[in-house]
Scaffold this active site. Structure first.
Site, mmCIF file in Angstrom:
data_model
loop_
_atom_site.group_PDB
_atom_site.id
_atom_site.type_symbol
_atom_site.label_atom_id
_atom_site.label_comp_id
_atom_site.label_asym_id
_atom_site.label_seq_id
_atom_site.Cartn_x
_atom_site.Cartn_y
_atom_site.Cartn_z
ATOM 1 N N GLU A 56 0.833 -1.207 0.000
ATOM 2 C CA GLU A 56 0.000 0.000 0.000
ATOM 3 C C GLU A 56 0.868 1.258 0.000
ATOM 4 O O GLU A 56 0.556 2.236 -0.674
ATOM 5 C CB GLU A 56 -0.957 -0.040 1.209
ATOM 6 N N GLU A 94 -3.587 -9.930 3.108
ATOM 7 C CA GLU A 94 -4.347 -9.751 4.361
ATOM 8 C C GLU A 94 -5.401 -10.820 4.598
ATOM 9 O O GLU A 94 -5.636 -11.214 5.739
ATOM 10 C CB GLU A 94 -5.009 -8.364 4.387
HETATM 11 N N1 3HC Z 1 4.513 -8.559 11.290
HETATM 12 C C1 3HC Z 1 5.204 -9.028 12.355
HETATM 13 N N2 3HC Z 1 6.102 -10.023 12.254
HETATM 14 C C2 3HC Z 1 6.304 -10.548 11.043
HETATM 15 C C3 3HC Z 1 5.614 -10.111 9.909
HETATM 16 C C4 3HC Z 1 4.686 -9.061 10.056
HETATM 17 N N3 3HC Z 1 4.006 -8.556 9.016
HETATM 18 N N4 3HC Z 1 6.012 -10.842 8.849
HETATM 19 C C5 3HC Z 1 6.931 -11.707 9.317
HETATM 20 N N5 3HC Z 1 7.111 -11.528 10.639
HETATM 21 C C6 3HC Z 1 8.068 -12.226 11.523
HETATM 22 C C7 3HC Z 1 7.735 -13.696 11.689
HETATM 23 O O1 3HC Z 1 6.834 -13.880 12.754
HETATM 24 C C8 3HC Z 1 9.088 -14.285 11.970
HETATM 25 O O2 3HC Z 1 9.388 -14.020 13.323
HETATM 26 P P1 3HC Z 1 10.284 -15.047 14.167
HETATM 27 O O3 3HC Z 1 11.600 -15.108 13.490
HETATM 28 O O4 3HC Z 1 10.304 -14.459 15.525
HETATM 29 O O5 3HC Z 1 9.556 -16.359 14.100
HETATM 30 C C9 3HC Z 1 10.027 -13.431 11.127
HETATM 31 O O6 3HC Z 1 9.314 -12.222 10.864
HETATM 32 C C10 3HC Z 1 10.419 -14.050 9.807
HETATM 33 O O7 3HC Z 1 9.227 -14.460 9.144
HETATM 34 P P2 3HC Z 1 9.171 -15.830 8.330
HETATM 35 O O8 3HC Z 1 9.729 -16.936 9.144
HETATM 36 O O9 3HC Z 1 7.783 -15.970 7.817
HETATM 37 O O10 3HC Z 1 10.207 -15.504 7.156
HETATM 38 P P3 3HC Z 1 10.153 -15.884 5.629
HETATM 39 O O11 3HC Z 1 11.369 -15.310 5.045
HETATM 40 O O12 3HC Z 1 9.855 -17.336 5.459
HETATM 41 O O13 3HC Z 1 8.864 -15.105 5.021
HETATM 42 C C11 3HC Z 1 7.436 -13.219 4.613
HETATM 43 C C12 3HC Z 1 8.853 -13.722 4.971
HETATM 44 C C13 3HC Z 1 7.068 -13.670 3.190
HETATM 45 C C14 3HC Z 1 7.420 -11.734 4.706
HETATM 46 C C15 3HC Z 1 6.418 -13.855 5.598
HETATM 47 O O14 3HC Z 1 6.892 -13.632 6.916
HETATM 48 C C16 3HC Z 1 5.036 -13.294 5.512
HETATM 49 O O15 3HC Z 1 4.278 -13.693 4.665
HETATM 50 N N6 3HC Z 1 4.692 -12.369 6.422
HETATM 51 C C17 3HC Z 1 3.370 -11.825 6.527
HETATM 52 C C18 3HC Z 1 3.101 -10.800 5.474
HETATM 53 C C19 3HC Z 1 1.724 -10.233 5.637
HETATM 54 O O16 3HC Z 1 0.759 -10.924 5.873
HETATM 55 N N7 3HC Z 1 1.624 -8.913 5.501
HETATM 56 C C20 3HC Z 1 0.378 -8.228 5.641
HETATM 57 C C21 3HC Z 1 0.184 -7.814 7.053
HETATM 58 S S1 3HC Z 1 -1.410 -7.125 7.322
HETATM 59 C C22 3HC Z 1 -1.297 -5.544 6.717
HETATM 60 O O17 3HC Z 1 -0.293 -5.148 6.206
HETATM 61 C C23 3HC Z 1 -2.512 -4.712 6.913
HETATM 62 C C24 3HC Z 1 -2.458 -3.463 6.099
HETATM 63 O O18 3HC Z 1 -3.295 -3.594 4.991
HETATM 64 C C25 3HC Z 1 -2.854 -2.269 6.890
#
Ligand code: 3HC
Ligand code: NAI
Length: 712
Positions: free
Chosen positions: A109, A129
């Site tokens: 975004e 999301e």
């Molecule tokens: N917030 C907080 N922590 C997060 C995070 C996030 N968005 N994304 C990843 N993390 C943390 C994980 O919990 C993990 O923590 P840990 O080491 O303590 O276990 C660490 O970061 C590494 O994450 P992964 O093990 O998943 O690492 P990968 O490299 O395998 O994957 C990634 C990376 C593709 C970014 C994956 O973590 C992911 O898909 N994250 C979520 C992304 C997501 O859903 N974003 C949208 C959030 S909602 C939003 O943005 C609302 C908005 O519209 C207002």
């Protein structure tokens, strides 16, 4: 500005760098830092433009999910990102988002509010999301359709899958693909556009389409979401929000999005899915095994047995690029096993999952053999022969003689004692259980069974290997049935009891299907083969405690030769396409048997069906947790979601029980105990937590210095 965002200069271009490892989530301080950087850009007459880039290995992976989870529980929402995005978009100087790694959710975004977006080819962008039970909450549903067009935007917002940069470039989401160093390329791009008019995404309406063009797109998207994401509210809300972008001015569309976002955020589904997100990452953390534990390199592997599981496991290893030797007992069985592997791969090509070239390469990695000689040099062996202790011990004794020191010897047993199997070798520290689920090349779950002597190095290696294999590895203790099947047993038992008390096959299955399970328990029984449990029960009948009720209807069906899908009839009848058809004969038979057994018949409510089956799972799960065969309640949830079709939006059985309130679960279990006796003895932990007003999740967090149980 704090440490999370840095503002530097490269000639007349400002560089805004986000440094919030590991994924540059928009934690408190990051949006503020970006906002201050935009102020500096604005104020500094020497600057003509800015590049917004992520430090480390990624752009911004989105809002901080920990913060979202707190808001879901009632923490007041801050100003949100919308004001920051307008500030970026309204800045008088161009801002270029430079993307590597992932630009997801709030990260995407922000990128869309920038005037331009450049990316390296390996980057991915998306609005994931919905996977957290929410929808984009910072105008993602309003800006994405303006860049990507309606069809793609609706797909990206309702499926939540990321898109690779080259496709995003084709669609117009990304303005330029950068070869070589991202920052260098982004700075060069900034120089190119510096004198051009500033494009604002929110003002670009040319891709929004006309209502008559859009109507079929939205109708198809809704139908798809209802089918693919049965019971989920967020995908449909995301579609509504994108539709608002096509019908209303940008600002009003944002208001619609905000309302839908807020509704989703406080839903039980969002809380459950956020729990699942963190639980899935937590399973990798083993309290007594350091993060940097030494690992055994797995370059080659061997599989013993090319049956249902051995064949699938060989494919899983080959798919991850690990050459694998597959050993069978005789040539005909080996040929059959290899033919099955080829057939499975051919199906994957047909379904578009793999290319022919990929399959050809994988097949070259799978070497059939009738001898264990080649196993002398492999780093890992997975045994998948028939389920029998004597045979398993014989195979492990042979492997112990042949395999090199330091090789991991794993068993795919689903019920047998890993320590006893290990006792057949001179190296119990190198013996472990790797319990794949059928079909092994499809199911994501891998239970990793820790024996009494299994070394930390071997456990850490298998946990890490599970990731490489595309599985979610969950460490479990060595008890009968381990975690998943131990809980599954009482669940299946109750489903048959309910039939014997008056429910029909369809009533039992539809109640649980409607709750969200991928299949009802009786349909699962037919799929797995009713004869499997029947044979085991026949063998162990002498061990059954007298006076304790046992389900019998399934065994009677087996005595009639109805084994399930494999021979066309079980609880259901099956047509030539293996489609289930209700069979009134089964209902009539069960009624007759129940009358003979003098089991009173009654009308059974859907609520009772769900409670009996699910609380049987939960009660056993509570015992497992207390006895230490699972590390955390979240681990049990991950097992059930990935191995047993439990709906993720309910958070897993233990999370679901927490949401119902353990006091309520306990009192229902007590009710069943009074009515049905010993099998429903409440687990002491359930009793304790209900009395304390606690949840399994809180109990799991409090269990520090946790020692996993190591004995039967
Ligand atoms: N917030 C907080 N922590 C997060 C995070 C996030 N968005 N994304 C990843 N993390 C943390 C994980 O919990 C993990 O923590 P840990 O080491 O303590 O276990 C660490 O970061 C590494 O994450 P992964 O093990 O998943 O690492 P990968 O490299 O395998 O994957 C990634 C990376 C593709 C970014 C994956 O973590 C992911 O898909 N994250 C979520 C992304 C997501 O859903 N974003 C949208 C959030 S909602 C939003 O943005 C609302 C908005 O519209 C207002
Ligand atoms: P299967 O009967 O399909 O295959 C077993 C294979 O092992 C047969 O092809 C047999 O010829 C071969 N075999 C027997 N002795 C051998 C030897 N000495 N050397 C080489 N090959 C030998 O059985 P399946 O279903 O694949 O099960 C294998 C193991 O996986 C069992 O321990 C089972 O409990 C476990 N398991 C099975 C699941 C399932 O759904 N089928 C799920 C999870 C675990």
């Amino acid at each position: 500005m704090g440490d999370l965002v840095q503002f530097t200069k490269s000639g007349n271009i400002g560089v805004i760098t986000i440094n919030n490892p590991p994924v540059n989530a928009l934690s408190p301080g990051v949006p503020e830092g970006i906002s201050e950087s935009i102020d500096q850009l604005h104020k500094d007459d020497g600057l003509k433009a800015a590049v917004l880039i992520g430090g480390g290995s990624t752009f911004i992976a989105g809002a901080d999910i920990k913060e979202l989870a707190k808001m879901a529980l009632g923490k007041p929402r801050g100003a949100g990102l919308l004001a920051l995005l307008s500030k970026i978009e309204d800045c008088s100087k161009p801002v270029v988002a430079a993307i590597h790694g992932t630009a997801l959710g709030g990260g995407m975004e922000i990128a869309m509010a920038c005037h331009y977006r450049v990316a390296v080819r390996s980057a991915k962008v998306g609005q994931p999301e919905v996977k957290l039970g929410i929808i984009p909450g910072a105008a993602g549903t309003q800006r994405l359709p303006r860049l990507a067009g309606i069809a793609k935007a609706v797909e990206m917002c309702s499926d939540g899958n990321p898109m690779a940069a080259p496709e995003a470039f084709e669609l117009g989401i990304i303005d330029k693909l950068i070869e070589g160093d991202l920052l260098t390329g982004a700075l060069a791009f900034a120089h190119e556009i510096v004198a051009k008019p500033l494009p604002k995404t929110r003002e670009r309406n040319n891709k929004l389409g006309a209502p008559e063009q859009n109507a079929p797109i939205f109708a198809a998207a809704r139908e798809n979401a209802r089918r693919k994401y049965r019971g989920l509210i967020a995908p449909l809300a995301a579609i509504d929000a994108v539709e608002a972008a096509t019908r209303m001015p940008f600002e009003v569309g944002c208001q619609v999005e905000q309302k839908l976002f807020a509704d989703c955020l406080v839903s039980l589904q969002a809380k459950a899915l956020m729990h699942v997100f963190f639980a899935e990452r937590e399973v990798a953390k083993i309290p007594d095994i350091p993060k940097d534990a030494s690992l055994i390199p797995i370059k080659t592997a061997g599989v013993v047995g090319a049956g249902t599981m051995g064949g699938g496991i060989s494919m899983v290893l080959a798919n991850a690029g690990i050459p694998v030797l597959v050993k069978e007992a005789d040539q005909a069985t080996l040929d059959r096993g290899m033919a099955n592997i080829q057939k499975n791969y051919a199906n994957s090509v047909k379904r578009g999952r793999f290319t022919e070239q990929f399959v050809e390469e994988r097949l070259k990695l799978i070497q059939p053999t009738l001898s264990l000689d080649g196993f002398a040099s492999v780093d890992l062996v997975i045994e998948a022969v028939f389920e029998g202790m004597a045979l398993k011990k014989e195979v492990f004794a042979q492997l112990d003689k042949i395999c090199k020191p330091g090789a991991i010897l794993a068993s795919n047993t689903s019920t047998l004692n890993i320590d006893e199997i290990a006792s057949a070798t001179s190296r119990p520290p190198f013996v472990i259980g790797t319990h794949f689920f059928s079909p092994a090349n499809v199911m994501r779950l891998l239970e990793i069974v820790r024996g009494k002597a299994t070394s930390k190095e071997v456990i850490a290696t298998c946990m890490q290997l599970s990731k490489k294999l595309g599985k979610v590895g969950v460490l479990v203790g060595n008890c009968r049935g381990f975690v998943g099947n131990r809980m599954f047993h009482p669940y299946m038992r109750e489903s048959v009891f309910l039939l014997e008390e008056g429910a029909t096959v369809e009533e039992v299955d539809s109640a649980l299907y409607d709750f969200g399970l991928a299949m009802g328990p009786l349909a699962v029984g037919d799929l797995a083969g009713l004869d499997v449990g029947w044979r085991i029960r026949k063998e162990h009948r002498h061990l059954e405690k007298p006076g304790i009720r046992q389900p019998f209807a399934g065994d009677r069906l087996c005595e009639m030769g109805r084994f399930g899908q494999k021979n066309g009839a079980g609880w259901y009848k099956y047509d030539e396409n293996r489609r289930a058809v209700p069979d009134p004969e089964v209902t009539a038979l069960v009624r007759k048997w129940a009358a003979e057994a003098k089991i009173p018949q009654r009308q059974i409510s859907r609520e009772e069906i769900v409670d009996r089956c699910l609380y049987a799972l939960v009660n056993e799960g509570a015992r497992i947790l207390e006895e230490g065969y699972a590390l955390r309640s979240g681990d049990i949830d991950i097992i059930y979601i990935n191995g047993y079709g439990f709906p993720a939006h309910r958070g897993g059985p233990m999370w679901y029980a927490d949401t119902v309130d353990l006091k309520n679960v306990y009192s229902r279990v007590l009710e069943f105990h009074k009515l049905h006796g010993e099998l429903w003895e409440p687990a002491p932990l359930l009793n304790q937590l209900a009395a304390q007003g606690k949840t399994f999740a809180v109990y799991s967090k409090e269990q520090r210095n946790f020692q996993m149980a190591g004995l039967f």
